[in-house]
Design an enzyme around this catalytic site. Structure first.
Site, PDB file in Angstrom:
ATOM      1  N   GLY A 176       6.567   0.404  -0.280  1.00  0.00           N
ATOM      2  CA  GLY A 176       6.534  -0.081  -1.662  1.00  0.00           C
ATOM      3  C   GLY A 176       7.130   0.933  -2.623  1.00  0.00           C
ATOM      4  O   GLY A 176       7.824   0.564  -3.584  1.00  0.00           O
TER       5      GLY A 176
ATOM      6  N   CYS B  55      -4.647   9.336  -4.357  1.00  0.00           N
ATOM      7  CA  CYS B  55      -3.415  10.078  -4.570  1.00  0.00           C
ATOM      8  C   CYS B  55      -3.240  11.004  -3.387  1.00  0.00           C
ATOM      9  O   CYS B  55      -4.215  11.399  -2.752  1.00  0.00           O
ATOM     10  CB  CYS B  55      -3.504  10.721  -5.946  1.00  0.00           C
ATOM     11  SG  CYS B  55      -3.154  12.402  -6.117  1.00  0.00           S
TER      12      CYS B  55
HETATM   13  C1  LIG Z   1       0.720  -1.545  -6.785  1.00  0.00           C
HETATM   14  C2  LIG Z   1       1.324  -0.619  -5.779  1.00  0.00           C
HETATM   15  N1  LIG Z   1       2.646  -0.447  -5.777  1.00  0.00           N
HETATM   16  C3  LIG Z   1       3.250   0.361  -4.881  1.00  0.00           C
HETATM   17  C4  LIG Z   1       2.524   1.067  -3.954  1.00  0.00           C
HETATM   18  C5  LIG Z   1       3.229   1.977  -3.003  1.00  0.00           C
HETATM   19  O1  LIG Z   1       3.410   1.378  -1.739  1.00  0.00           O
HETATM   20  P1  LIG Z   1       3.655   2.298  -0.446  1.00  0.00           P
HETATM   21  O2  LIG Z   1       2.339   2.919  -0.109  1.00  0.00           O
HETATM   22  O3  LIG Z   1       4.102   1.314   0.607  1.00  0.00           O
HETATM   23  O4  LIG Z   1       4.706   3.271  -0.776  1.00  0.00           O
HETATM   24  C6  LIG Z   1       1.124   0.917  -3.929  1.00  0.00           C
HETATM   25  C7  LIG Z   1       0.307   1.680  -2.964  1.00  0.00           C
HETATM   26  O5  LIG Z   1      -0.842   1.991  -3.212  1.00  0.00           O
HETATM   27  C8  LIG Z   1       0.510   0.045  -4.865  1.00  0.00           C
HETATM   28  O6  LIG Z   1      -0.817  -0.140  -4.890  1.00  0.00           O
END
Ligand SMILES: Cc1ncc(COP(=O)(O)O)c(C=O)c1O
Length: 370
Positions: free
Chosen positions: A71, A313
């Protein structure tokens, strides 16, 4: 060793057994999806089948899906890969959006944890440059569901594009890219039963996306690098299962609501964040006045209950939540807020264990305050 109750699904969900099996098979086969020989063609076939499954979860066209390392990378690609636009991001966004757009204008939020659409409308009206708006579908800390379709209408009326981070929503509530109208949409496998380290950005055809990572031209030139085939195969399987089993979240919502009622019965003064708005079925953000979130997380962990203090975090440190701050929650209150998040294998006994451990900590805090 106490019984263990995992209630931190928004940090990561367990990998589904069917996903592990599919990934094992993919790992056991040799083949680069870019090779033209038969092993390569088989790998390509597996890659494209997974692309179809990911696209189907959000009602996108397979060609719109760009696989990434998660993400975070998909959010970076969305915000940095569409150059020449002024960025506007909601105050509720995940750090991977906020930090990709450090010079962005910030759209404020209401006390309920919802983006302020009137403010967005004003900001769009005042901006001369073309704009890219970023608004998540569901917040990772409170679960509050954002009015993305309305924000898209406002954005498109002004010629702006909209990126939606649907990482927390996908697999928990229906996500239809076309109905939302988002131009770019982020997904992450590990929040919905797939492996960590793989995600996707769905990019509408009309968006001129520029790759941030160049090299072999994979992903139709939008993200170079040999694809994480086993991870992507697992992601595809997880998306298929998530779509088939979305109905399980009605039971998850009942458990969450029961947990909320029982904690509120113990401590009626405990604030429930975004409790008055549409939320993800699995998320509960609650404060225990006067007790630091880190203390709560450790005390609950000793009792076998795993939750998190606001946003997890990487350093394990607890920072004051920017989301709660954007909702106007005072510093002291924000420092005593924890996030409880459930999933498809959560059972009554997990909630009993949470309520007992939380109640015991609360009773101790009351006794020491007396
Ligand atoms: C809303 C949101 N966006 C993006 C991410 C990041 O995703 P990733 O852990 O796959 O990098 C997270 C992860 O906690 C998230 O909660």
């Amino acid at each position: 060793m106490p019984r263990l109750a995992y209630l931190d699904w928004n940090a990561t969900a367990p990998v589904r057994p069917e996903v592990i099996a599919a990934m094992g098979e993919a790992l056991a086969r040799c083949g680069n999806p870019s090779s033209v020989h038969r092993f390569g063609r088989a790998a390509r076939q597996a890659l494209e089948a997974a692309r179809g499954e990911v696209a189907a979860l959000i009602g996108a066209a397979p060609a719109e899906i760009v696989f990434t390392s998660g993400g975070t990378e998909a959010n970076q690609l969305a915000l940095r890969g569409v150059p020449g636009r002024r960025l506007m991001v909601s105050a509720l966004e995940h750090d991977s959006v906020r930090q990709a757009a450090s010079d962005a204008a910030v759209i404020p939020a209401t006390a309920s944890g919802i983006v302020d659409l009137a403010a967005l409308e004003r900001m769009l009206a005042e901006e001369q440059l073309p704009v890219l708006v970023s608004l998540m579908l569901a917040n990772n800390e409170t679960g509050a569901i954002q009015p993305v379709a309305e924000a898209v209408r406002l954005a498109h009326a002004r010629g702006a594009l909209l990126h939606c981070d649907a990482v927390q929503a996908a697999g928990k509530v229906p996500v239809a890219k076309a109905a939302l109208g988002a131009d770019l949409l982020t997904l992450s496998a590990h929040k919905l039963g797939g492996p960590q380290g793989v995600g996707a950005l769905a990019v509408s055809g009309r968006v001129p996306l520029k790759a941030l990572q160049t090299g072999g031209g994979q992903e139709r030139g939008r993200r170079a690098g040999t694809e994480n085939l086993a991870g992507i195969v697992g992601f595809g399987a997880a998306c298929r299962l998530a779509a088939e089993r979305l109905g399980d979240y009605a039971g998850v919502a009942r458990l969450r609501d029961r947990a909320q009622e029982r904690l509120a019965a113990i401590a009626p003064e405990a604030p429930i964040y975004a409790g008055d708005t549409a939320r993800l079925p699995n998320t509960l953000a609650i404060g225990m006045p006067g007790i630091a979130a880190a203390t709560q997380v450790m005390a609950l962990d000793l009792a076998g209950v795993m939750v998190s203090a606001g946003a997890a975090c990487s350093s394990g440190k607890v920072r004051r939540s920017a989301v709660l701050e954007a909702m106007g929650v005072s510093g002291a209150a924000a420092e005593s807020a924890i996030r409880i998040s459930l999933g498809w294998s959560t059972v009554d006994a997990d909630i009993d264990q949470l309520v007992e451990a939380w109640g015991a900590l609360y009773a101790r805090s009351q006794a020491s305050a007396a």
